[in-house]
Design a protein around this motif. Structure first.
Motif, PDB file in Angstrom:
ATOM      1  N   GLN A  87     -11.099 -13.026   4.595  1.00  0.00           N
ATOM      2  CA  GLN A  87     -11.944 -11.937   3.961  1.00  0.00           C
ATOM      3  C   GLN A  87     -10.811 -11.072   3.832  1.00  0.00           C
ATOM      4  O   GLN A  87     -10.070 -10.572   4.618  1.00  0.00           O
ATOM      5  N   GLU A  88     -10.709 -10.865   2.421  1.00  0.00           N
ATOM      6  CA  GLU A  88      -9.923  -9.594   1.906  1.00  0.00           C
ATOM      7  C   GLU A  88     -10.396  -8.126   2.124  1.00  0.00           C
ATOM      8  O   GLU A  88     -11.555  -8.222   1.953  1.00  0.00           O
ATOM      9  N   PRO A  89      -9.609  -7.249   2.498  1.00  0.00           N
ATOM     10  CA  PRO A  89     -10.138  -5.892   2.427  1.00  0.00           C
ATOM     11  C   PRO A  89     -10.915  -5.418   1.288  1.00  0.00           C
ATOM     12  O   PRO A  89     -10.429  -5.835   0.261  1.00  0.00           O
ATOM     13  N   LYS A  90     -12.050  -4.770   1.258  1.00  0.00           N
ATOM     14  CA  LYS A  90     -12.595  -4.435  -0.008  1.00  0.00           C
ATOM     15  C   LYS A  90     -12.126  -3.308  -0.679  1.00  0.00           C
ATOM     16  O   LYS A  90     -12.321  -3.105  -1.598  1.00  0.00           O
ATOM     17  N   GLU A  91     -11.709  -2.297   0.407  1.00  0.00           N
ATOM     18  CA  GLU A  91     -11.134  -1.163  -0.079  1.00  0.00           C
ATOM     19  C   GLU A  91      -9.631  -0.911  -0.113  1.00  0.00           C
ATOM     20  O   GLU A  91      -8.942  -1.214   0.942  1.00  0.00           O
ATOM     21  N   PHE A  92      -9.010  -0.537  -1.143  1.00  0.00           N
ATOM     22  CA  PHE A  92      -7.565  -0.299  -1.120  1.00  0.00           C
ATOM     23  C   PHE A  92      -7.116   1.166  -1.350  1.00  0.00           C
ATOM     24  O   PHE A  92      -8.144   2.000  -1.859  1.00  0.00           O
ATOM     25  N   ARG A  93      -6.077   1.560  -1.140  1.00  0.00           N
ATOM     26  CA  ARG A  93      -5.526   2.982  -1.540  1.00  0.00           C
ATOM     27  C   ARG A  93      -4.047   2.654  -2.009  1.00  0.00           C
ATOM     28  O   ARG A  93      -3.403   1.739  -1.813  1.00  0.00           O
ATOM     29  N   LEU A  94      -3.653   3.805  -2.798  1.00  0.00           N
ATOM     30  CA  LEU A  94      -2.257   3.808  -3.053  1.00  0.00           C
ATOM     31  C   LEU A  94      -1.410   4.640  -2.026  1.00  0.00           C
ATOM     32  O   LEU A  94      -1.934   5.303  -1.210  1.00  0.00           O
ATOM     33  N   LYS A 109      -7.415   0.084   3.166  1.00  0.00           N
ATOM     34  CA  LYS A 109      -7.683   1.076   4.112  1.00  0.00           C
ATOM     35  C   LYS A 109      -7.539   0.608   5.663  1.00  0.00           C
ATOM     36  O   LYS A 109      -8.091  -0.206   5.960  1.00  0.00           O
ATOM     37  N   GLY A 110      -7.252   1.699   6.636  1.00  0.00           N
ATOM     38  CA  GLY A 110      -7.302   1.067   7.617  1.00  0.00           C
ATOM     39  C   GLY A 110      -5.690   0.744   8.153  1.00  0.00           C
ATOM     40  O   GLY A 110      -5.396   0.636   9.180  1.00  0.00           O
ATOM     41  N   ALA A 133      -3.994  14.675  14.856  1.00  0.00           N
ATOM     42  CA  ALA A 133      -4.481  13.309  14.723  1.00  0.00           C
ATOM     43  C   ALA A 133      -5.791  13.185  13.961  1.00  0.00           C
ATOM     44  O   ALA A 133      -5.611  12.323  12.902  1.00  0.00           O
ATOM     45  N   GLU A 134      -6.518  14.140  13.820  1.00  0.00           N
ATOM     46  CA  GLU A 134      -7.624  14.169  12.993  1.00  0.00           C
ATOM     47  C   GLU A 134      -7.095  14.166  11.544  1.00  0.00           C
ATOM     48  O   GLU A 134      -7.724  13.400  10.716  1.00  0.00           O
ATOM     49  N   LYS A 135      -6.040  15.155  11.192  1.00  0.00           N
ATOM     50  CA  LYS A 135      -5.874  15.209   9.699  1.00  0.00           C
ATOM     51  C   LYS A 135      -5.180  13.820   9.212  1.00  0.00           C
ATOM     52  O   LYS A 135      -5.340  13.281   8.222  1.00  0.00           O
ATOM     53  N   ILE A 136      -4.196  13.275  10.183  1.00  0.00           N
ATOM     54  CA  ILE A 136      -3.500  12.132   9.954  1.00  0.00           C
ATOM     55  C   ILE A 136      -4.593  11.009   9.641  1.00  0.00           C
ATOM     56  O   ILE A 136      -4.379  10.362   8.670  1.00  0.00           O
ATOM     57  N   ALA A 137      -5.620  11.001  10.321  1.00  0.00           N
ATOM     58  CA  ALA A 137      -6.604   9.932  10.199  1.00  0.00           C
ATOM     59  C   ALA A 137      -7.367   9.953   8.946  1.00  0.00           C
ATOM     60  O   ALA A 137      -7.629   9.040   8.314  1.00  0.00           O
ATOM     61  N   GLN A 138      -7.464  11.306   8.731  1.00  0.00           N
ATOM     62  CA  GLN A 138      -8.481  11.659   7.232  1.00  0.00           C
ATOM     63  C   GLN A 138      -7.375  11.372   6.179  1.00  0.00           C
ATOM     64  O   GLN A 138      -7.705  10.759   5.131  1.00  0.00           O
ATOM     65  N   GLU A 139      -6.121  11.536   6.185  1.00  0.00           N
ATOM     66  CA  GLU A 139      -5.276  11.680   5.060  1.00  0.00           C
ATOM     67  C   GLU A 139      -4.713  10.196   4.935  1.00  0.00           C
ATOM     68  O   GLU A 139      -4.870   9.517   3.477  1.00  0.00           O
ATOM     69  N   TYR A 140      -4.740   9.363   5.859  1.00  0.00           N
ATOM     70  CA  TYR A 140      -4.276   7.792   5.667  1.00  0.00           C
ATOM     71  C   TYR A 140      -5.462   6.845   5.886  1.00  0.00           C
ATOM     72  O   TYR A 140      -5.030   5.660   6.051  1.00  0.00           O
ATOM     73  N   TYR A 141      -6.509   7.383   5.891  1.00  0.00           N
ATOM     74  CA  TYR A 141      -8.029   6.430   5.936  1.00  0.00           C
ATOM     75  C   TYR A 141      -7.618   5.548   7.340  1.00  0.00           C
ATOM     76  O   TYR A 141      -7.829   4.434   7.355  1.00  0.00           O
ATOM     77  N   LEU A 142      -7.249   6.122   8.498  1.00  0.00           N
ATOM     78  CA  LEU A 142      -7.121   5.387   9.643  1.00  0.00           C
ATOM     79  C   LEU A 142      -8.152   5.771  10.607  1.00  0.00           C
ATOM     80  O   LEU A 142      -9.028   6.926  10.526  1.00  0.00           O
ATOM     81  N   GLU A 143      -8.395   5.042  11.835  1.00  0.00           N
ATOM     82  CA  GLU A 143      -9.408   5.375  12.873  1.00  0.00           C
ATOM     83  C   GLU A 143      -8.853   6.382  13.851  1.00  0.00           C
ATOM     84  O   GLU A 143      -7.476   6.250  13.884  1.00  0.00           O
TER      85      GLU A 143
END
Length: 173
Positions: A87-94, A109-110, A133-143
């Motif tokens: 399964q390919e990830p459904k959401e992408f980002r630049l 994403k992730g 860590a919270e800002k980085i997770a939000q900025e790069y769409y990571l957990e």
């Protein structure tokens, strides 16, 4: 059509070519080292019965070998193996930042690129109060747990030059 031509060329004059290969002189055994030859000759003269035992056929062992019959079957797997399509990830980002790689058009994403990982580690090292860590997770769409592990176990390369122990270090002003 191409297979027919290939087969015809492969089978052309096959008997004569096979006969030529068979009639070629067979390669002889490599010459033994003189010291080895002497040792073998000495061993044969001391124990002549060993050569007889080696060259003699043992009818009992041959009959046992003829009686051996091996029948093998592949075991049936307990659970049928399901091959699911990836399964390919459904959401992408630049990619983030001004260092775009021409080969990377979108990132799932992730996930982050190596350049982005080095950038966020360096940003966190230079100003940890702004790059949390919270800002980085939000900025790069990571957990958040992945970002915490990344910040805990990975650091950017840092060069430290230590002065030799026998000289006094000159303090910079």
């Amino acid at each position: 059509m191409g297979a027919r031509v290939t087969r015809a060329l492969r089978n052309f004059n096959v008997e004569k070519r096979a006969e030529r290969e068979i009639s070629k002189r067979k390669p002889s055994m490599a010459p033994k080292h003189p010291s080895t030859r002497d040792l073998l000759q000495e061993h044969r003269s001391q124990y002549p019965e060993i050569e007889e035992v080696v060259s003699k056929k043992d009818n009992k062992l041959l009959s046992l070998l003829r009686d051996v019959y091996v029948d093998s079957k592949d075991p049936v797997p307990a659970l049928p193996v399901k091959v699911e399509p990836r399964q390919e990830p459904k959401e992408f980002r630049l990619p983030i930042g001004n260092h775009f790689d021409k080969n990377i058009t979108d990132i799932p994403k992730g996930k982050i690129t190596v350049v982005e990982a080095l950038t966020l580690l360096n940003n966190h090292k230079l100003s940890p109060e702004t790059w949390t860590a919270e800002k980085i997770a939000q900025e790069y769409y990571l957990e958040l747990k992945d970002v915490n592990s990344l910040l805990k176990y990975f650091v950017t390369f840092e060069v430290k030059i230590l002065p030799p122990e026998d000289r006094k270090a000159i303090q910079s002003k």
